[in-house]
Design a protein around this motif. Structure first.
Motif, PDB file in Angstrom:
ATOM      1  N   LEU A 107     -29.034  -7.414 -43.754  1.00 30.68           N
ATOM      2  CA  LEU A 107     -28.267  -6.302 -43.196  1.00 30.68           C
ATOM      3  C   LEU A 107     -26.768  -6.530 -43.340  1.00 30.68           C
ATOM      4  CD1 LEU A 107     -30.249  -5.550 -39.896  1.00 30.68           C
ATOM      5  CD2 LEU A 107     -30.506  -4.490 -42.160  1.00 30.68           C
ATOM      6  N   ASP A 108     -26.352  -7.793 -43.415  1.00 28.90           N
ATOM      7  CA  ASP A 108     -24.928  -8.111 -43.553  1.00 28.90           C
ATOM      8  C   ASP A 108     -24.391  -7.754 -44.935  1.00 28.90           C
ATOM      9  OD1 ASP A 108     -24.877  -9.133 -40.971  1.00 28.90           O
ATOM     10  OD2 ASP A 108     -25.352 -11.172 -41.631  1.00 28.90           O
ATOM     11  N   TYR A 109     -25.278  -7.521 -45.887  1.00 30.00           N
ATOM     12  CA  TYR A 109     -24.842  -7.240 -47.257  1.00 30.00           C
ATOM     13  C   TYR A 109     -25.004  -5.771 -47.636  1.00 30.00           C
ATOM     14  CZ  TYR A 109     -25.102 -12.304 -47.393  1.00 30.00           C
ATOM     15  OH  TYR A 109     -24.917 -13.630 -47.115  1.00 30.00           O
ATOM     16  N   LEU A 110     -25.304  -4.938 -46.653  1.00 23.77           N
ATOM     17  CA  LEU A 110     -25.444  -3.511 -46.934  1.00 23.77           C
ATOM     18  C   LEU A 110     -24.091  -2.882 -47.227  1.00 23.77           C
ATOM     19  CD1 LEU A 110     -27.948  -2.452 -44.133  1.00 23.77           C
ATOM     20  CD2 LEU A 110     -28.410  -2.493 -46.597  1.00 23.77           C
ATOM     21  N   LEU A 111     -24.090  -1.990 -48.214  1.00 21.92           N
ATOM     22  CA  LEU A 111     -22.914  -1.182 -48.525  1.00 21.92           C
ATOM     23  C   LEU A 111     -23.253   0.275 -48.240  1.00 21.92           C
ATOM     24  CD1 LEU A 111     -21.961  -2.928 -51.883  1.00 21.92           C
ATOM     25  CD2 LEU A 111     -20.969  -3.320 -49.619  1.00 21.92           C
ATOM     26  N   SER A 112     -22.244   1.106 -48.144  1.00 22.36           N
ATOM     27  CA  SER A 112     -22.465   2.494 -47.727  1.00 22.36           C
ATOM     28  C   SER A 112     -23.368   3.263 -48.682  1.00 22.36           C
ATOM     29  CB  SER A 112     -21.131   3.220 -47.571  1.00 22.36           C
ATOM     30  OG  SER A 112     -20.419   3.235 -48.806  1.00 22.36           O
ATOM     31  N   HIS A 113     -23.433   2.848 -49.971  1.00 22.56           N
ATOM     32  CA  HIS A 113     -24.273   3.569 -50.927  1.00 22.56           C
ATOM     33  C   HIS A 113     -25.715   3.038 -50.967  1.00 22.56           C
ATOM     34  CE1 HIS A 113     -22.616   0.272 -53.555  1.00 22.56           C
ATOM     35  NE2 HIS A 113     -23.894   0.193 -53.880  1.00 22.56           N
ATOM     36  N   ASP A 114     -26.010   2.020 -50.176  1.00 22.07           N
ATOM     37  CA  ASP A 114     -27.364   1.473 -50.131  1.00 22.07           C
ATOM     38  C   ASP A 114     -28.252   2.339 -49.239  1.00 22.07           C
ATOM     39  OD1 ASP A 114     -26.649  -0.652 -51.796  1.00 22.07           O
ATOM     40  OD2 ASP A 114     -26.041  -1.900 -50.094  1.00 22.07           O
ATOM     41  N   GLN A 115     -29.552   2.029 -49.247  1.00 16.33           N
ATOM     42  CA  GLN A 115     -30.508   2.745 -48.410  1.00 16.33           C
ATOM     43  C   GLN A 115     -31.516   1.767 -47.813  1.00 16.33           C
ATOM     44  OE1 GLN A 115     -31.671   5.736 -51.538  1.00 16.33           O
ATOM     45  NE2 GLN A 115     -31.139   7.194 -49.942  1.00 16.33           N
ATOM     46  N   LEU A 116     -31.942   2.068 -46.594  1.00 18.73           N
ATOM     47  CA  LEU A 116     -32.995   1.314 -45.935  1.00 18.73           C
ATOM     48  C   LEU A 116     -34.213   2.214 -45.782  1.00 18.73           C
ATOM     49  CD1 LEU A 116     -30.998  -0.441 -43.066  1.00 18.73           C
ATOM     50  CD2 LEU A 116     -31.946  -1.540 -45.100  1.00 18.73           C
ATOM     51  N   LYS A 117     -35.391   1.664 -46.072  1.00 18.43           N
ATOM     52  CA  LYS A 117     -36.617   2.444 -45.999  1.00 18.43           C
ATOM     53  C   LYS A 117     -37.590   1.793 -45.020  1.00 18.43           C
ATOM     54  CE  LYS A 117     -39.706   2.238 -49.349  1.00 18.43           C
ATOM     55  NZ  LYS A 117     -40.439   2.439 -50.623  1.00 18.43           N
ATOM     56  N   PHE A 118     -38.185   2.619 -44.169  1.00 19.12           N
ATOM     57  CA  PHE A 118     -39.246   2.196 -43.270  1.00 19.12           C
ATOM     58  C   PHE A 118     -40.506   2.965 -43.644  1.00 19.12           C
ATOM     59  CE2 PHE A 118     -35.382   1.317 -41.016  1.00 19.12           C
ATOM     60  CZ  PHE A 118     -35.630   0.253 -40.163  1.00 19.12           C
ATOM     61  N   ASN A 133     -27.841  -0.293 -35.191  1.00 20.56           N
ATOM     62  CA  ASN A 133     -26.973   0.830 -35.588  1.00 20.56           C
ATOM     63  C   ASN A 133     -27.048   1.081 -37.096  1.00 20.56           C
ATOM     64  OD1 ASN A 133     -25.833   1.402 -32.971  1.00 20.56           O
ATOM     65  ND2 ASN A 133     -24.646  -0.486 -33.189  1.00 20.56           N
ATOM     66  N   LEU A 134     -28.264   1.148 -37.602  1.00 24.85           N
ATOM     67  CA  LEU A 134     -28.453   1.176 -39.052  1.00 24.85           C
ATOM     68  C   LEU A 134     -27.865   2.414 -39.710  1.00 24.85           C
ATOM     69  CD1 LEU A 134     -32.074  -0.253 -39.364  1.00 24.85           C
ATOM     70  CD2 LEU A 134     -29.885  -1.448 -39.614  1.00 24.85           C
ATOM     71  N   ASN A 135     -27.933   3.558 -39.041  1.00 22.21           N
ATOM     72  CA  ASN A 135     -27.410   4.774 -39.659  1.00 22.21           C
ATOM     73  C   ASN A 135     -25.903   4.747 -39.779  1.00 22.21           C
ATOM     74  OD1 ASN A 135     -27.663   5.149 -36.663  1.00 22.21           O
ATOM     75  ND2 ASN A 135     -26.489   7.006 -37.130  1.00 22.21           N
ATOM     76  N   GLN A 136     -25.232   3.800 -39.113  1.00 17.63           N
ATOM     77  CA  GLN A 136     -23.793   3.621 -39.277  1.00 17.63           C
ATOM     78  C   GLN A 136     -23.466   2.727 -40.471  1.00 17.63           C
ATOM     79  OE1 GLN A 136     -21.603   5.333 -37.335  1.00 17.63           O
ATOM     80  NE2 GLN A 136     -23.443   6.233 -36.403  1.00 17.63           N
ATOM     81  N   ARG A 137     -24.477   2.086 -41.018  1.00 14.84           N
ATOM     82  CA  ARG A 137     -24.279   1.163 -42.139  1.00 14.84           C
ATOM     83  C   ARG A 137     -24.587   1.827 -43.476  1.00 14.84           C
ATOM     84  NH1 ARG A 137     -25.610  -4.754 -40.362  1.00 14.84           N
ATOM     85  NH2 ARG A 137     -25.528  -4.653 -38.101  1.00 14.84           N
ATOM     86  N   CYS A 138     -25.681   2.601 -43.519  1.00 16.25           N
ATOM     87  CA  CYS A 138     -26.087   3.269 -44.749  1.00 16.25           C
ATOM     88  C   CYS A 138     -27.139   4.314 -44.401  1.00 16.25           C
ATOM     89  CB  CYS A 138     -26.623   2.274 -45.781  1.00 16.25           C
ATOM     90  SG  CYS A 138     -28.185   1.491 -45.317  1.00 16.25           S
ATOM     91  N   GLU A 139     -27.621   5.024 -45.397  1.00 17.58           N
ATOM     92  CA  GLU A 139     -28.649   6.025 -45.161  1.00 17.58           C
ATOM     93  C   GLU A 139     -29.987   5.348 -44.852  1.00 17.58           C
ATOM     94  OE1 GLU A 139     -30.137  10.222 -47.122  1.00 17.58           O
ATOM     95  OE2 GLU A 139     -29.299   8.679 -48.442  1.00 17.58           O
ATOM     96  N   VAL A 140     -30.720   5.932 -43.904  1.00 22.44           N
ATOM     97  CA  VAL A 140     -32.004   5.383 -43.487  1.00 22.44           C
ATOM     98  C   VAL A 140     -33.104   6.396 -43.801  1.00 22.44           C
ATOM     99  CG1 VAL A 140     -33.367   4.503 -41.564  1.00 22.44           C
ATOM    100  CG2 VAL A 140     -30.900   4.058 -41.648  1.00 22.44           C
TER     101      VAL A 140
END
Length: 213
Positions: free
Chosen positions: A134-145, A164-171
């Motif tokens: 999570l420390d290496y996320l950039l704004s253009h990355d995405q997380l998938k559940f 606060n994942l939605n503040q880091r990138c798109e979820v």
């Protein structure tokens, strides 16, 4: 000489993520240290053939596509995946990486869109999540559940809020194919007003659960 073990290279429509529906070349690397119960690419766990880097890039170029997705298996299980990602970016492609999040993304080229699959309890591999990623996320990355049931949904909601994942990138919340109906997941998201994108696997609705799509 850089060589990677590949299961397949194919051209299709992107079935997931921000570029869903766009023509994309998929480079599927062989091997994965995880065994998620819903995995639809178990054929990539073993086998494959060795290809030199230049040959891979030439095959990708033959499709004349703008988007390239490097996937698996778990592509980062091969250390030379990083070299492949760098080269594809240098060639001018819009590159994405589909990764389980179990291996470090610290050295992935910042030009690459990282799509990290956070493993839910229903995957049976939740303990493999490397939360340092999570420390290496950039704004253009995405997380998938990938949501397998309502308990998975509640767990994912808690993780979303805790970090606060939605503040880091798109979820992205995606229903596990054949386990959760898309409409049911949509209702849960709307009820809780979650700041996430509902995602379905477009390719499976177009062609079914088949190899090379």
């Amino acid at each position: 000489m850089t060589r990677l073990r590949l299961t397949e290279i194919f051209y299709s429509l992107q079935g997931e993520t921000r570029t869903v529906g766009l023509p994309t070349v998929f480079v599927r690397l062989t091997g994965c240290p995880l065994r998620c119960q819903y995995c639809d690419t178990a054929y990539a766990f073993q086998g494959g053939q060795w290809h030199e880097l230049d040959a891979i890039v030439a095959q990708v170029a033959a499709y004349q596509a703008q988007y390239v997705t490097v996937t698996g298996g778990e592509p980062l299980a091969q250390k030379d995946c990083l070299t492949l990602l760098n080269r594809l970016c240098d060639e001018g492609y819009q590159v994405s990486l589909e990764t389980s999040g179990a291996l470090s993304v610290a050295e992935v080229d910042t030009r690459v869109t990282k799509v990290i699959d956070i493993k839910t309890p229903g995957s049976l591999e939740v303990e493999k999540n490397d939360w340092r990623n999570l420390d290496y996320l950039l704004s253009h990355d995405q997380l998938k559940f990938v949501i397998c049931d309502h308990q998975d949904y509640l767990w994912s909601k808690q993780i979303l809020q805790q970090y606060n994942l939605n503040q880091r990138c798109e979820v992205l919340f995606s229903p596990s194919y054949s386990e959760v109906l898309p409409g049911q997941l949509a209702d849960w998201i709307l009820q809780d007003k979650l700041p996430v994108r509902l995602q379905i696997q477009l390719h499976k609705y177009l062609w079914g659960d088949v190899k090379g799509r």
